[in-house]
Design an enzyme around this catalytic site. Structure first.
Site, mmCIF file in Angstrom:
data_model
loop_
_atom_site.group_PDB
_atom_site.id
_atom_site.type_symbol
_atom_site.label_atom_id
_atom_site.label_comp_id
_atom_site.label_asym_id
_atom_site.label_seq_id
_atom_site.Cartn_x
_atom_site.Cartn_y
_atom_site.Cartn_z
ATOM 1 N N ASP A 47 12.369 -13.186 22.365
ATOM 2 C CA ASP A 47 13.066 -12.984 21.036
ATOM 3 C C ASP A 47 13.471 -13.890 20.655
ATOM 4 O O ASP A 47 13.136 -13.988 19.133
ATOM 5 C CB ASP A 47 14.766 -12.585 21.589
ATOM 6 N N GLU A 49 11.537 -16.791 20.305
ATOM 7 C CA GLU A 49 9.335 -16.694 19.328
ATOM 8 C C GLU A 49 9.527 -15.659 18.972
ATOM 9 O O GLU A 49 8.603 -16.113 17.254
ATOM 10 C CB GLU A 49 8.378 -16.336 20.802
ATOM 11 N N TYR A 50 9.508 -14.339 18.752
ATOM 12 C CA TYR A 50 9.532 -13.142 17.911
ATOM 13 C C TYR A 50 10.357 -14.059 16.399
ATOM 14 O O TYR A 50 10.201 -13.971 15.339
ATOM 15 C CB TYR A 50 10.032 -12.352 18.042
ATOM 16 N N ASP A 51 11.924 -14.621 15.809
ATOM 17 C CA ASP A 51 12.403 -14.834 15.450
ATOM 18 C C ASP A 51 11.880 -15.661 14.435
ATOM 19 O O ASP A 51 12.423 -15.819 13.593
ATOM 20 C CB ASP A 51 13.454 -15.112 15.753
ATOM 21 N N LEU A 97 15.156 25.883 15.479
ATOM 22 C CA LEU A 97 15.193 26.340 17.032
ATOM 23 C C LEU A 97 16.354 26.842 17.146
ATOM 24 O O LEU A 97 17.409 26.869 16.681
ATOM 25 C CB LEU A 97 14.415 25.203 18.284
ATOM 26 N N ASP A 131 20.220 14.607 20.725
ATOM 27 C CA ASP A 131 21.097 14.752 20.113
ATOM 28 C C ASP A 131 21.582 13.832 18.967
ATOM 29 O O ASP A 131 22.166 12.807 19.100
ATOM 30 C CB ASP A 131 22.601 14.866 21.044
ATOM 31 N N ARG A 150 17.638 16.773 7.333
ATOM 32 C CA ARG A 150 17.477 17.811 7.330
ATOM 33 C C ARG A 150 17.918 18.591 5.965
ATOM 34 O O ARG A 150 17.054 19.772 5.021
ATOM 35 C CB ARG A 150 17.071 18.416 8.270
ATOM 36 N N GLU A 190 13.695 12.260 15.762
ATOM 37 C CA GLU A 190 15.197 12.796 15.520
ATOM 38 C C GLU A 190 15.864 11.198 15.368
ATOM 39 O O GLU A 190 15.567 10.255 16.721
ATOM 40 C CB GLU A 190 15.832 13.343 16.618
ATOM 41 N N TYR A 242 8.850 13.801 17.364
ATOM 42 C CA TYR A 242 7.985 15.157 17.959
ATOM 43 C C TYR A 242 7.450 15.556 17.469
ATOM 44 O O TYR A 242 7.052 16.562 17.777
ATOM 45 C CB TYR A 242 9.216 15.572 18.846
ATOM 46 N N LYS A 307 7.840 23.459 24.006
ATOM 47 C CA LYS A 307 6.386 24.306 22.501
ATOM 48 C C LYS A 307 5.913 24.601 23.072
ATOM 49 O O LYS A 307 4.977 23.718 24.163
ATOM 50 C CB LYS A 307 7.046 22.763 21.854
ATOM 51 N N CYS A 425 56.759 -0.189 14.984
ATOM 52 C CA CYS A 425 55.351 -0.057 16.185
ATOM 53 C C CYS A 425 56.345 -0.416 17.708
ATOM 54 O O CYS A 425 57.011 -1.516 17.403
ATOM 55 C CB CYS A 425 54.961 -2.014 15.949
ATOM 56 N N CYS A 428 56.061 -4.069 18.811
ATOM 57 C CA CYS A 428 57.057 -5.412 18.111
ATOM 58 C C CYS A 428 58.286 -4.929 16.677
ATOM 59 O O CYS A 428 58.874 -5.386 16.336
ATOM 60 C CB CYS A 428 55.764 -6.856 17.082
ATOM 61 N N CYS A 448 52.102 -9.173 14.411
ATOM 62 C CA CYS A 448 52.409 -8.483 15.986
ATOM 63 C C CYS A 448 51.479 -8.786 17.221
ATOM 64 O O CYS A 448 50.166 -9.534 16.778
ATOM 65 C CB CYS A 448 52.642 -7.341 15.245
HETATM 66 S S1 IVH Z 1 11.237 20.645 17.561
HETATM 67 C C1 IVH Z 1 9.657 23.965 14.513
HETATM 68 N N1 IVH Z 1 11.815 19.034 18.743
HETATM 69 O O1 IVH Z 1 16.968 20.516 17.984
HETATM 70 C C2 IVH Z 1 10.863 22.948 15.527
HETATM 71 N N2 IVH Z 1 13.462 19.208 17.864
HETATM 72 O O2 IVH Z 1 17.328 23.356 15.954
HETATM 73 C C3 IVH Z 1 11.538 21.931 14.733
HETATM 74 N N3 IVH Z 1 15.748 18.607 17.983
HETATM 75 O O3 IVH Z 1 16.683 20.766 13.547
HETATM 76 C C4 IVH Z 1 11.788 21.161 15.224
HETATM 77 N N4 IVH Z 1 15.209 17.082 20.297
HETATM 78 O O4 IVH Z 1 16.901 18.075 15.004
HETATM 79 C C5 IVH Z 1 12.461 19.611 17.981
HETATM 80 N N5 IVH Z 1 12.464 17.409 20.939
HETATM 81 C C6 IVH Z 1 13.193 18.200 19.928
HETATM 82 C C7 IVH Z 1 13.602 18.396 19.699
HETATM 83 C C8 IVH Z 1 13.910 18.444 18.516
HETATM 84 C C9 IVH Z 1 16.384 17.708 19.177
HETATM 85 C C10 IVH Z 1 17.012 18.666 17.080
HETATM 86 C C11 IVH Z 1 15.969 19.256 15.862
HETATM 87 C C12 IVH Z 1 16.379 20.574 15.190
HETATM 88 C C13 IVH Z 1 17.052 21.240 16.236
HETATM 89 C C14 IVH Z 1 16.604 22.751 16.437
#
Ligand code: IVH
Length: 685
Positions: A47, A49-51, A97, A131, A150, A190, A242, A307, A425, A428, A448
Site C-alpha cells: 500500500d 508503495e502505491y501511495d 428482471l 443487493d 437506473r 450493481e 454484469y 441468464k 437524558c 445525566c 454528559c
Molecule cells: S441483469 C436485463 N444481473 O436486479 C437484465 N441484474 O430486477 C438486467 N441485479 O435492476 C439486469 N444482480 O439491479 C442482472 N447479476 C445480476 C444482478 C442484477 C443484481 C439487479 C439489477 C436489476 C435487478 C433486477
C-alpha cells in the site's frame, strides 16, 4: 513495473517534458496496480508503495497543471459538489428482471426457453443477485464519460462524479492485445457496499452522532446520490459489472464471453461466483449452494440470476412488456421472523444523540439469535406505529443490525404502549431536545457522561489513537472511578491510579500506561480523526494532513481555504470550522500538546528524514509489529528490506536475532535496539 517510480524525487523534475514523461509512466503504473488490486484481487506492491506513486503523481500534476487530465487516477477521489443531480437518458432502456420464488417457476422458465428455442437443452449463466443499485456507465473512446442510476428505466440521475470515486471503476478502459476497446462502451452493473464497509461506516456514524443506515443497500444508495462527491469518496462503495448494453464494433456471442472480456478491459466482474449451468438440476443446485454460502459472502445478495448464455438465443426469446424472457431472478427466502418488542431503551452517542433501541424477546432468524434491533428515531417509530408490547416483524440482513420492519397490528391486545423519546437524558438527567421533524433527539449537556464515554472510545479506537486495552469496559470503569474525565486526563494516568482498581494488576496497569504513552507518537491524521469532528472520517483526515502541515494550520483554516481543497466539500468544511471555532476544543488541543503529543505529519515532504536510508529488522519487536516498523520507515522516506547487505544502513535487532545480526556486526553496520530505533526516529524527525 518500474520499481524506481516508487521512489521518484518530484523536486528534481524541472521541465514540463520530463514531467509529462514521468506522469504518463506513473499513471500507467497506478492503473495497472489498481487493476491488480481492485479487479484481480491480487496486488503485487505494498500500500505504501502505491501511495507514494499516487502522491508523486498528485504533486507533479499540481506543479504542472496543464498536464492534468480528467482520467488521471488522482481524479478518482471526488469532484466539485453540485446543487442538484442532472438527468441522463439511457441509450437503451434499463429493464428489470422477473422475480420468482419457487423451484417450480424455474422449471417453467427453463421449459419456456427450451420450447421457444426448439432445443433439447439450453445453457444458462447463473450469477449472484447483488443487493445494491443498478448503474450504467458509458465509456467514450475508452474514457469514462457518464454514469447514471437506473431511474425509471429510460432516464436516470447523473452520478458521474460519484461513480468516479469508486476505486473499482476504472476511469479508462484497459487495452488488452492490439485490438482497441470499443469507441463506445455502455456497461451495467450493481454498486454495493460490503457488509464490513457498511458496519464500519455505521460505527463511525454512530460515534459522530449521525443517523445510522438500515442496511448496506441504503448506505450505498445514500452514498451514490450525494451531491458532494467528497462524501461519496469516504464511503466504501464497490461494483460488480454484469451486462453490456452497447459495445461499438464488438459482437459478443455469449454472456460468459461478456463477463470475461469486461474483466480484461479492467471492469470488475464476478466470474468466480458465476457458473455455466444446463438443465433444471444444475440451476437449482446453484441456487441452493449460494443460499447456503450467503452468510459467508462479504456482500449482500438476495438471490441468484439465471441468464440464457447464448446472445442469439437471448435475441430470439426477446422481451415481455417490462422484462426479458431470457432471464429471471430467483430470490432467496427473506430472513425475517416475528417476536415481541419487550421494551425500548435509549442509547446516547458521542455527540449526544439519543437512539431508541428495541429490546426483543430472543428469536432465531437465519441461525442467529436476535435480541436487539435498531429503531432509529421517534419519527421512524411513529411512521411505523411501533408500540411496546407489539408483536413485530424483524428482518436480518447478513451481519447487519436487525431492523424492526413493522408491528403486526392485527394481533394487538390493547395493552401496547406508545413510546416517547425521554425529555430528560437517561444518563445525566439534563433536558433533551427533539427536532421538529422528530428525527433527531439530543442531550443538551456537553458534559454528559454518556457522551464522554463514547468520545473517549472513539479517541482511543483502532483507527484513532489506537490505545490498546482501552475498550468500552475499561473506559466506563475509569470514568466511574474518577480516574479520567476526558481526553486530557488519559495522559495524566499513573500506574498508582490504576493498581487498586478491580481487574487491574500491576502488569495490566503498567501496560495501559505504556499504551497511552505510545499513543503520543501517533501521526496527525489519526489525531484529527480521533478528535471526532462530525463528518471527518479517516479519509478526510488524511486529505487534511496532505494539505495542512500542522494542527495549528488546520485550526486556523477558513471555510474558503478548506473548500479550495479539491476533495473537501462545503458541509465537511463547515463542520471543521465550527469544531475549531469552539474555544473548548482549541484549548483541549493546546493542553494535549503540552502533554507531549507529537502530532507529526510525515506526509509533508520536509519530513522525509529517512530518505536514502535502508533498515533491516530482525528478531522480536516489543512495541511495534514488524509491519508497523516497516511502515514507519517508509512513511519517513526510508526503505525496509529483509536481508542485510553492504547497502544496509541500520539493523534493528530484538531478542532472538541470529544470522542477520552477525552479518551486520561483520559489516560494521550500526545496530539499534527497538527503543534506540524509536529514539532515533524521534530525534531525526
Ligand atoms: S441483469 C436485463 N444481473 O436486479 C437484465 N441484474 O430486477 C438486467 N441485479 O435492476 C439486469 N444482480 O439491479 C442482472 N447479476 C445480476 C444482478 C442484477 C443484481 C439487479 C439489477 C436489476 C435487478 C433486477
Amino acid at each position: 513495473m518500474d520499481r524506481h517510480l516508487v521512489s521518484i524525487d518530484v523536486d528534481r523534475i524541472d521541465t514540463e517534458e520530463k514531467a509529462e514523461e514521468v506522469i504518463n509512466k506513473l499513471r500507467e503504473s497506478i492503473e495497472y496496480h489498481n487493476y491488480r488490486y481492485y479487479v484481480l484481487d491480487d496486488p503485487i506492491i505494498s500500500d505504501s508503495e502505491y501511495d507514494s506513486m499516487l502522491i508523486a503523481l498528485r504533486k507533479l500534476e499540481e506543479k504542472y497543471p496543464s498536464l492534468l487530465s480528467p482520467t488521471s487516477p488522482t481524479q478518482q477521489i471526488g469532484g466539485e459538489p453540485r446543487d442538484s443531480m442532472g438527468l441522463v437518458q439511457h441509450p437503451i432502456p434499463m429493464v428489470s428482471l422477473k422475480t420468482i420464488y419457487e423451484a417450480e417457476e424455474v422449471r417453467k422458465f427453463d421449459q419456456t426457453c427450451r420450447e421457444e428455442l426448439e432445443l433439447e437443452s439450453v445453457e444458462y449463466v447463473a450469477e449472484l443477485k447483488y443487493d445494491g443499485l443498478a448503474v450504467e456507465i458509458v465509456y467514450n473512446d475508452g474514457k469514462l464519460s457518464v454514469a447514471s442510476t437506473r431511474g425509471d428505466g429510460t432516464t436516470g440521475e447523473d452520478i458521474t462524479a460519484n461513480v468516479k470515486t469508486i476505486r473499482e471503476v476504472p476511469l479508462k478502459i484497459k487495452q488488452f492485445s492490439k485490438i482497441l476497446p470499443p469507441s463506445q462502451l455502455v456497461v451495467r452493473g450493481e454498486v454495493y457496499m460490503s457488509i464490513d464497509g457498511f458496519n464500519k461506516l455505521n460505527e463511525s456514524r454512530e460515534s459522530e452522532g449521525l443517523t445510522l443506515f438500515a442496511n448496506p443497500r441504503n448506505a450505498a444508495a445514500g452514498a451514490l446520490r450525494q451531491l458532494d462527491p467528497t462524501v461519496t469518496a469516504e464511503r466504501p462503495l464497490q461494483i460488480f459489472v454484469y451486462a453490456v448494453a452497447i459495445a461499438e464494433g464488438y459482437s459478443f456471442k455469449t454472456q460468459w464471453e461478456i463477463l470475461e472480456t469486461l474483466r480484461k478491459w479492467g471492469l470488475k466482474t464476478n466470474i468466480e461466483m458465476s457458473r455455466k449451468c444446463t438443465g433444471i438440476d444444475e440451476l437449482l443446485a446453484y441456487h441452493e449452494e449460494m443460499e447456503q454460502k450467503r452468510d459467508e459472502l462479504p456482500y449482500e445478495i438476495d438471490g441468484v440470476v439465471f441468464k440464457v448464455n447464448n446472445l442469439e438465443q437471448q435475441e430470439k426469446l426477446g422481451m415481455r412488456s417490462r422484462d426479458p424472457r431470457w432471464a429471471v431472478a430467483f430470490k432467496f427466502k427473506p430472513r425475517q421472523g416475528t417476536t415481541v418488542l419487550e421494551d425500548i431503551i435509549v442509547q446516547i452517542g458521542r455527540t449526544g444523540k439519543l437512539t431508541p433501541v428495541a429490546v426483543l424477546k430472543p428469536v432465531h432468524i437465519g441461525g442467529i439469535e436476535v435480541t436487539r434491533a435498531s429503531l432509529h428515531n421517534q419519527s421512524e417509530i411513529d411512521r411505523k406505529d411501533i408500540r411496546i408490547g407489539d408483536t413485530v416483524l424483524v428482518e436480518r440482513a447478513g451481519d447487519v443490525i436487525p431492523q424492526v420492519v413493522k408491528p403486526i397490528k392485527d394481533i394487538r391486545e390493547g395493552h401496547e404502549k406508545k413510546f416517547r423519546m425521554p425529555k430528560k437524558c437517561p444518563s445525566c438527567n439534563s433536558p433533551t431536545h427533539t427536532s421538529e421533524d422528530k428525527k433527531l433527539t439530543r442531550c443538551l449537556n456537553i458534559d454528559c457522561p454518556a457522551q464522554l464515554r463514547r468520545s473517549i472510545g472513539h479517541f482511543a479506537s483502532k483507527m484513532g489513537m489506537d490505545i490498546e486495552g482501552l475498550g468500552p469496559k475499561r473506559i466506563n470503569q475509569l470514568l466511574d472511578a474518577g480516574v479520567i474525565d476526558g481526553f486530557l486526563s488519559l495522559y495524566e494516568i499513573s500506574v498508582d491510579d490504576l493498581v487498586d482498581l478491580e481487574r487491574f494488576g500491576k502488569s495490566s496497569a503498567q501496560n495501559l500506561v505504556k499504551q497511552i504513552e505510545k499513543s503520543k507518537d501517533k501521526t496527525l491524521d489519526r489525531f484529527i480523526f480521533a478528535l471526532g469532528i462530525p463528518l471527518v472520517g479517516t479519509q478526510t483526515a488524511k486529505i487534511l494532513t496532505d494539505n495542512f502541515e500542522t494542527i495549528d494550520d488546520l485550526m486556523d483554516a477558513t471555510k474558503d481555504q478548506l473548500t479550495d481543497i479539491d476533495l473537501i466539500g462545503p458541509e465537511v468544511a463547515k463542520s471543521i470550522v465550527d469544531f475549531f471555532g469552539e474555544k473548548r476544543n482549541r484549548n483541549l488541543i493546546k493542553m494535549l500538546r503540552k502533554k507531549g503529543l507529537e502530532l507529526s505529519n510525515p506526509k509533508i515532504s520536509g519530513d522525509k528524514k529517512l530518505d536514502g536510508l535502508t533498515f533491516v529488522f530482525t528478531g522480536a519487536l516489543e512495541t511495534l509489529t514488524r509491519s508497523e516498523a516497516k511502515e514507519l520507515v517508509e512513511i519517513y522516506g526510508g526503505k525496509a528490506t529483509s536481508s542485510v547487505s553492504g547497502n544496509t544502513d541500520y539493523v534493528v535487532a530484538g531478542p532472538g536475532a541470529g544470522s542477520k545480526l552477525d552479518m551486520a556486526k561483520e559489516l560494521g553496520i550500526t545496530i539499534f535496539s527497538e527503543e534506540e530505533f524509536l529514539r532515533f526516529l524521534k530525534s531525526n524527525t
